[in-house]
Enzyme design. Structure first.
Site, short mmCIF file in Angstrom:
data_model
loop_
_atom_site.label_atom_id
_atom_site.label_comp_id
_atom_site.label_asym_id
_atom_site.label_seq_id
_atom_site.Cartn_x
_atom_site.Cartn_y
_atom_site.Cartn_z
N CYS A 1 0.83 -1.21 0.00
CA CYS A 1 0.00 0.00 0.00
C CYS A 1 0.86 1.26 0.00
O CYS A 1 0.50 2.27 -0.61
CB CYS A 1 -0.90 0.03 1.23
SG CYS A 1 -1.89 -1.46 1.49
N ASP B 1 -2.60 -4.14 7.78
CA ASP B 1 -3.62 -5.06 8.28
C ASP B 1 -3.54 -6.41 7.57
O ASP B 1 -3.71 -7.46 8.19
CB ASP B 1 -5.01 -4.47 8.06
CG ASP B 1 -5.22 -3.19 8.86
OD1 ASP B 1 -4.32 -2.81 9.62
OD2 ASP B 1 -6.29 -2.57 8.71
N CYS C 1 -2.53 3.14 3.15
CA CYS C 1 -3.06 1.99 3.88
C CYS C 1 -4.21 2.40 4.80
O CYS C 1 -4.43 3.60 5.05
CB CYS C 1 -1.94 1.31 4.66
SG CYS C 1 -2.28 -0.42 5.09
N ASP C 2 -4.94 1.41 5.31
CA ASP C 2 -6.23 1.65 5.97
C ASP C 2 -6.24 2.76 7.02
O ASP C 2 -7.12 3.61 7.02
CB ASP C 2 -6.72 0.36 6.62
CG ASP C 2 -7.10 -0.70 5.63
OD1 ASP C 2 -6.85 -0.51 4.42
OD2 ASP C 2 -7.63 -1.75 6.04
N LYS C 3 -5.30 2.73 7.95
CA LYS C 3 -5.34 3.69 9.07
C LYS C 3 -4.64 4.99 8.72
O LYS C 3 -4.70 5.95 9.49
CB LYS C 3 -4.70 3.07 10.32
CG LYS C 3 -5.31 1.73 10.73
CD LYS C 3 -6.82 1.78 10.80
CE LYS C 3 -7.42 0.41 11.04
NZ LYS C 3 -7.20 -0.53 9.93
N CYS D 1 -5.20 -2.21 -1.17
CA CYS D 1 -6.07 -3.32 -1.58
C CYS D 1 -7.19 -2.79 -2.49
O CYS D 1 -7.79 -1.76 -2.22
CB CYS D 1 -6.65 -4.02 -0.37
SG CYS D 1 -5.37 -4.74 0.70
N GLU E 1 -9.22 -6.42 13.49
CA GLU E 1 -10.04 -6.93 12.39
C GLU E 1 -9.95 -8.45 12.35
O GLU E 1 -9.01 -9.04 12.85
CB GLU E 1 -9.56 -6.34 11.06
CG GLU E 1 -9.80 -4.86 10.94
CD GLU E 1 -9.29 -4.30 9.63
OE1 GLU E 1 -8.73 -5.08 8.82
OE2 GLU E 1 -9.43 -3.10 9.40
N SER F 1 -12.31 -6.32 8.43
CA SER F 1 -11.70 -5.70 7.27
C SER F 1 -12.79 -5.26 6.32
O SER F 1 -13.88 -5.83 6.28
CB SER F 1 -10.78 -6.71 6.58
OG SER F 1 -10.46 -6.29 5.28
#
Length: 564
Positions: free
Chosen positions: A58, A90, A131-133, A203, A453, A479
Site C-alpha cells: 500500500c 492489516d 493503507c487503511d489507518k 487493496c 479486524e 476488514s
C-alpha cells in the site's frame, strides 16, 4: 533579518520561527537544511507527512508521490518540509497478535503528525497516505491542527489474475478457508498467493483504504477525481504536484479543515460510502474525524442516511469489480453526480479547491455504465450498504455491511468465544454448524485492546461454506474485504460489562436487518442477574502503546478515540 513579517502574508504560523533577532538560532538551523533568505522571509512553510514504508505494498511507492507533492509546494512559492510517520499493514498482521496494533496505529499517526506540525509551527499540511489507518489518522491530525490541509491518496493496487480470473487479497483469505476444507490444494493456494498482489497500491476492492479515500474526496479534503486513480497511474503524481498549488490557494483564502469538515460534508462522505457498499470501518473512522473536527456526528446518522441512500456500485467484496474499474467510469465524481440528481448531497460545501461540491462536479462528465456504477434511476438496491442494529445485545449499536450479504435475518444458538483465535480454530476444525451464531468478545477497543479486524476468521467462514448459514457477532471489527452476515462494533464492549460479555453458550440470538434488531432471547431479569455476577477480566496489556490505548479508548459507538 530584523524585518517584521507582514501577517497579511501567508506565514501565519511560521513567522514565530523566522521573525526577528531572537530567532537567529532557529534561522541558522533552517539555513543548514538549504533555506535561503527568500524562503525564510516570504514563503509559507508547508509540512508534507509522508507515510511511505516498505512494510506494505500500500505504501511502498509513496516516496515517489510525496516527492511530487514536494515539487508542487516548491513551485507554488512555498517551502516544503517532509517528514515520515508509521503504518501497520492489516493484510500482513491479520490473524496475529500484531493485528491489535492496527487501530492503535491510527492514533499514533494522528498524534505524530499533530506533534510535528504544531511543534515546528507549520503554515499548512499535505498528508500522503494509502493503507487503511493512514487516511483517518491523517484527517484526524488535520482536524486537530486546523491549518490549511490537503490529503493525497497513493492509489489502489491492480487486480491479480489466477487461471484467467481476477483475484485480490480477499480471495487469499477465503482461499485459506477453502484449503482447510480440502477444496483447494496447497499447490493451488501457493499459486494464488504468488499472483494475488501484483505490485504497489492499497487493496483494490471497496475495502477500508478505498472506502476512506472515497469518503475523504466526497468530504472535500482531497482533490476531486483522485480517490480512484490506480497506484501505477502517473496521473496520481500529477495530482500530487497540483496539491501544492491548491494548498497555496487555501492559505491565501485562509480555508482550514474545520471550514471544510462540517456536519454537511461528513454526511456527503457517509452517503458516498453507503452508495458504494463501503467498509464498516468507515463508521469508526468518520466518527473519529468528526470528533476531532468538533462536529456532532453520531452512529445513528449512518443508519438515517442509509435508509434513503441507494446502493449504486458493483465493487468487491459485495460485487464483481475493483477500484481501477471505478476509475474507468469517472470515479467518485460520476457517483456523486448521480447522487446529486436526487438531491442526496449537500451541494454548497466548500472543498480544498476553494470551490463548492457542485462547482467541482460540474467539470466531470463521466456516466454510469450499469456494470460498475449504476444510474440512480435503477440502483442495485434502494438503500445503502450499512445498517446500524440495536437491541439488548448492543444497546449503543452494532454495524453490519448489508451490501455484502443477502442473509438479513437470523435466529440461532450462541457459540461463545473469548477471543478471535479460538473461533478461528473452531471454524477451521469443523466445529461450527449451520445456524450457529459465533459470539466473539473481549476484542473491543479496550478488551483486545485495539479492536482487531477478523478477516482471517471471516475469510475462513466463507471459504468453509458457512457464509450464508451462520452469523458472526463481535465487539471487534472487520476488514473492508469481509463479506457475509458479519456484525461488528457491538457496544458497549464486553471488557466494560456490555451485554455481549453476559451472553452464554446456547442462548438464542436474533438478528433482523429490516427491524434493525440485534438481541438475545434472555429476560431483563436474567441479564441483570448475570451483570451482577460479572467481573472484569485483567487487561491483556498494561504497559506500552497497547496499554495506553486500552486505558484511553472510548466506545466503538464514539469512534474508539483516545481524546476527550
Amino acid at each position: 533579518m530584523t524585518t517584521t513579517v507582514d501577517l497579511t502574508k501567508l506565514k501565519h504560523r511560521s513567522h514565530v520561527v523566522t521573525d526577528g533577532p531572537s530567532r537567529a538560532p532557529a534561522r541558522s538551523m533552517l539555513r543548514a537544511t538549504g533555506l535561503t533568505d527568500d524562503d525564510l522571509e516570504n514563503k509559507p512553510f508547508i509540512a508534507i507527512a509522508n507515510l511511505a514504508s516498505d512494510i506494505t505494498p500500500c505504501n511502498v511507492h509513496l516516496d515517489r508521490v510525496a516527492q511530487k507533492a514536494k515539487e508542487g509546494v516548491r513551485a507554488a512559492n512555498s517551502v516544503p518540509f517532509m517528514f515520515g510517520t508509521i503504518t501497520v499493514s492489516d493484510g500482513i498482521s491479520m490473524g496475529t497478535e500484531g493485528m491489535k496494533a492496527s487501530l492503535v496505529s491510527r492514533e499514533v499517526i494522528a498524534d505524530s503528525i499533530e506533534t510535528v506540525v504544531f511543534g515546528e509551527s507549520m503554515d499548512g499540511l499535505i498528508g500522503v497516505g494509502a493503507c487503511d489507518k493512514n487516511m483517518p489518522g491523517i484527517l484526524m491530525a488535520m482536524a486537530r491542527l486546523n491549518v490549511p490541509s490537503i490529503f493525497v491518496y497513493g492509489g489502489a493496487i491492480m487486480a491479480g489474475n489466477y487461471l484467467g480470473t481476477d483475484i485480490n487479497i480477499q480471495d487469499m483469505f477465503e482461499a485459506v478457508g477453502s484449503h482447510s476444507k480440502g477444496a483447494l490444494t496447497l499447490e493451488q493456494l501457493i499459486a494464488m498467493e504468488r499472483v494475488a498482489c501484483p505490485g504497489e497500491g492499497a487493496c483494490s476492492g471497496m475495502f477500508t483504504a478505498n472506502t476512506m479515500a472515497s469518503a475523504i474526496e466526497a468530504m472535500g479534503m482531497a482533490l476531486p477525481g483522485t480517490a480512484s486513480i490506480p497506484a501505477v497511474d502517473r496521473r496520481g503524481e500529477k495530482m500530487a504536484v497540483q496539491a501544492g498549488e491548491y494548498l497555496y490557494r487555501l492559505l491565501e483564502r485562509d480555508i482550514k479543515p474545520r471550514d471544510i469538515i462540517t456536519k454537511e460534508s461528513l454526511e456527503n462522505a457517509i452517503t458516498v460510502v453507503l452508495a458504494m457498499g463501503g467498509s464498516t470501518n468507515a463508521v469508526l473512522h468518520l466518527l473519529a474525524i468528526a470528533h476531532e473536527a468538533r462536529v456532532p456526528l453520531t452512529i445513528d446518522d449512518f443508519d438515517r442516511l442509509s435508509r434513503k441512500t441507494p446502493y449504486l456500485t458493483n465493487l468487491k467484496p459485495g460485487g464483481q469489480y475493483v477500484m481501477p474499474d471505478m476509475d474507468k467510469c469517472g470515479g467518485i465524481p460520476t457517483l456523486m453526480n448521480e447522487l446529486m440528481k436526487k438531491d442526496l448531497l449537500h451541494r454548497d460545501c466548500i472543498t480544498v479547491t476553494g470551490k463548492t461540491v457542485a462547482e467541482n462536479l460540474a467539470g466531470f462528465t463521466g456516466e454510469p455504465d450499469s456494470k460498475v456504477i449504476f444510474p440512480i434511476s435503477s440502483p442495485r438496491s434502494p438503500t445503502g450498504g450499512l445498517a446500524i442494529l440495536k437491541g439488548n445485545l448492543a444497546p449503543e449499536g452494532a454495524v453490519m455491511k448489508v451490501s455484502g450479504t443477502k442473509h438479513h435475518a437470523h435466529e440461532g444458538p450462541a457459540r461463545v468465544f473469548d477471543g478471535e483465535r479460538a473461533a478461528f480454530n473452531a471454524v477451521t476444525g469443523g466445529k461450527i454448524n449451520a445456524g450457529d451464531v459465533l459470539i466473539i468478545r473481549y476484542e473491543g477497543p479496550k478488551g483486545g485492546p485495539g479492536m482487531q479486524e477478523m478477516l482471517a476468521l471471516t475469510g475462513a467462514i466463507m471459504g468453509a461454506g458457512l457464509g450464508e448459514t451462520t452469523l458472526l457477532v463481535t465487539d471487534g471489527r472487520f476488514s473492508g474485504a469481509t463479506r457475509g452476515p458479519m456484525i461488528g462494533h457491538v457496544a458497549p464492549e464486553a471488557a466494560v460489562g456490555g451485554p455481549i460479555g453476559l451472553i452464554q453458550e446456547g442462548d438464542t440470538v436474533v438478528m433482523d436487518v429490516e427491524k434493525r434488531i440485534l438481541s438475545m432471547k434472555v429476560s431483563d431479569g436474567e441479564i441483570a442477574k448475570r451483570k451482577q455476577a460479572w467481573k472484569p477480566r485483567p487487561p491483556n496489556y498494561t504497559h506500552g502503546v497497547l496499554g495506553k490505548f486500552a486505558k484511553l479508548a472510548s466506545s466503538a459507538s464514539k469512534g474508539a478515540v483516545t481524546t476527550e
